[in-house]
Design a protein around this motif. Structure first.
Motif, short mmCIF file in Angstrom:
data_model
loop_
_atom_site.label_atom_id
_atom_site.label_comp_id
_atom_site.label_asym_id
_atom_site.label_seq_id
_atom_site.Cartn_x
_atom_site.Cartn_y
_atom_site.Cartn_z
N ARG A 36 28.06 23.94 -11.25
CA ARG A 36 26.55 24.42 -10.52
C ARG A 36 26.64 23.39 -9.49
O ARG A 36 26.72 22.24 -9.35
N SER A 37 26.20 23.99 -8.13
CA SER A 37 26.04 23.44 -7.00
C SER A 37 24.76 22.82 -6.96
O SER A 37 23.95 23.05 -7.59
N VAL A 38 24.53 21.58 -6.50
CA VAL A 38 23.56 20.90 -6.44
C VAL A 38 22.77 20.99 -5.07
O VAL A 38 23.29 20.97 -3.84
N GLY A 39 21.34 21.44 -5.20
CA GLY A 39 20.52 21.53 -3.97
C GLY A 39 19.37 22.30 -4.51
O GLY A 39 18.83 22.61 -5.65
N GLY A 40 18.18 22.35 -3.57
CA GLY A 40 16.90 22.82 -3.86
C GLY A 40 15.98 21.90 -4.29
O GLY A 40 16.31 20.81 -4.44
N GLY A 41 14.70 22.64 -4.53
CA GLY A 41 13.63 21.83 -5.13
C GLY A 41 12.69 22.60 -6.13
O GLY A 41 11.90 21.93 -6.72
N MET A 42 12.88 23.74 -6.08
CA MET A 42 12.21 24.60 -6.87
C MET A 42 12.34 24.39 -8.57
O MET A 42 11.57 24.36 -9.27
N HIS A 43 13.68 24.07 -8.77
CA HIS A 43 14.17 23.94 -9.98
C HIS A 43 13.35 22.77 -10.77
O HIS A 43 12.71 22.71 -11.89
N SER A 44 13.51 21.57 -10.09
CA SER A 44 12.83 20.43 -10.59
C SER A 44 11.29 20.57 -10.64
O SER A 44 10.58 20.06 -11.51
N MET A 45 10.46 21.15 -9.69
CA MET A 45 9.15 21.31 -9.58
C MET A 45 8.62 22.04 -10.81
O MET A 45 7.52 21.75 -11.30
#
Length: 265
Positions: A117-126
């Motif tokens: 899985r590629s690393v990135g974004g911020g909605m997942h952790s939110m």
């Protein structure tokens, strides 16, 4: 970081009950997310759901304290990465017939070194109430991976697929399984043949210690499947629930001929 209570239930051997989100409606989702379901699955496979719409629905479910899942159109890295980055806490992957397909789907849901899985974004952790760093550290443990067995080929490969590390549960779509069991002349399998195939899935899951589940049309059927030992059980859908109650009202007012069964789930 919040923990995935639905995944914990499955690990503990307990049944979990959820429903399908087919409408893609935020209002309906917010209501259902507060009704005590263990999880809600947004059906991106068969419904016209766009990415921004999906992200809003995942957030609404998570903010209500429920577990947001997504059924992806297929088990590709592209789809799995996008729904998880949009805030889903797990995936339901359709038409998994082979070990190779299963391995690819599991790998797409896991960060290295377990997966790709590629690393990135911020909605997942939110949606997990976590920092990005905590999410990256714990996501592999909290993301729920559910693979669908929907064909005789998938049943033949069941034990090998179900025993793969990272396969958290198996889910049967009974309608697809029935259609895939059709004979060359188009004749449907008998009810007994269909149930025998479902039982083979249950038996394979029990043998290797992987929870199984199915889509049930009503509460009574869901309870019966739980009594068989299934744990990941979907009860109808938002569309089905609306349709059933609307049919009841229509039949009462206008007679049986006026009501139409439009919802498969």
């Amino acid at each position: 970081m919040r923990t995935n209570k639905a995944k914990a239930k499955l690990k503990a051997g307990e049944p979990s009950f959820g429903t399908w989100l087919s409408l893609g409606d935020l209002y309906a989702t917010r209501v259902l997310a507060r009704m005590g379901w263990d999880w809600l699955t947004l059906d991106i496979e068969h419904s016209a759901i766009d990415w921004a719409q999906a992200a809003g629905i995942f957030a609404a479910v998570a903010d209500a304290g429920c577990i947001p899942l997504a059924r992806v159109p297929e088990g590709s890295h592209h789809y799995i990465k996008r729904v998880l980055d949009a805030g889903a806490w797990g995936i339901v992957v359709p038409m998994v017939d082979t070990v190779e397909q299963a391995k690819a789907a599991i790998a797409a849901a896991k960060y290295p070194p377990t997966g790709n899985r590629s690393v990135g974004g911020g909605m997942h952790s939110m949606n997990f109430g976590a920092s990005a760093g905590d999410y990256y550290k714990h996501a592999n443990d909290e993301i729920l991976v559910v693979l669908q067995t929907e064909s005789p080929t998938g049943v033949e490969n069941a034990e090998e697929i179900y025993s793969l590390p990272g396969c958290d549960a198996i889910f049967i779509g009974p309608n697809d399984l029935r259609f895939q069991m059709r004979k060359p002349d188009g004749v449907d399998p008998t009810t007994e043949e269909h149930e025998a195939m479902i039982q083979r899935v249950i038996d394979a899951g029990k043998k290797v210690g992987t929870p199984t589940g199915i889509h049930a049309m009503d509460v009574e059927s869901a309870k019966a499947r739980a009594a068989q030992g299934m744990q990941f059980i979907a009860v109808a859908s938002d569309l089905r629930m609306m349709t059933v109650k609307a049919q009841e009202a229509s039949e009462a007012l206008f007679g049986d001929a006026a009501a139409k069964d439009l919802a498969r789930y």
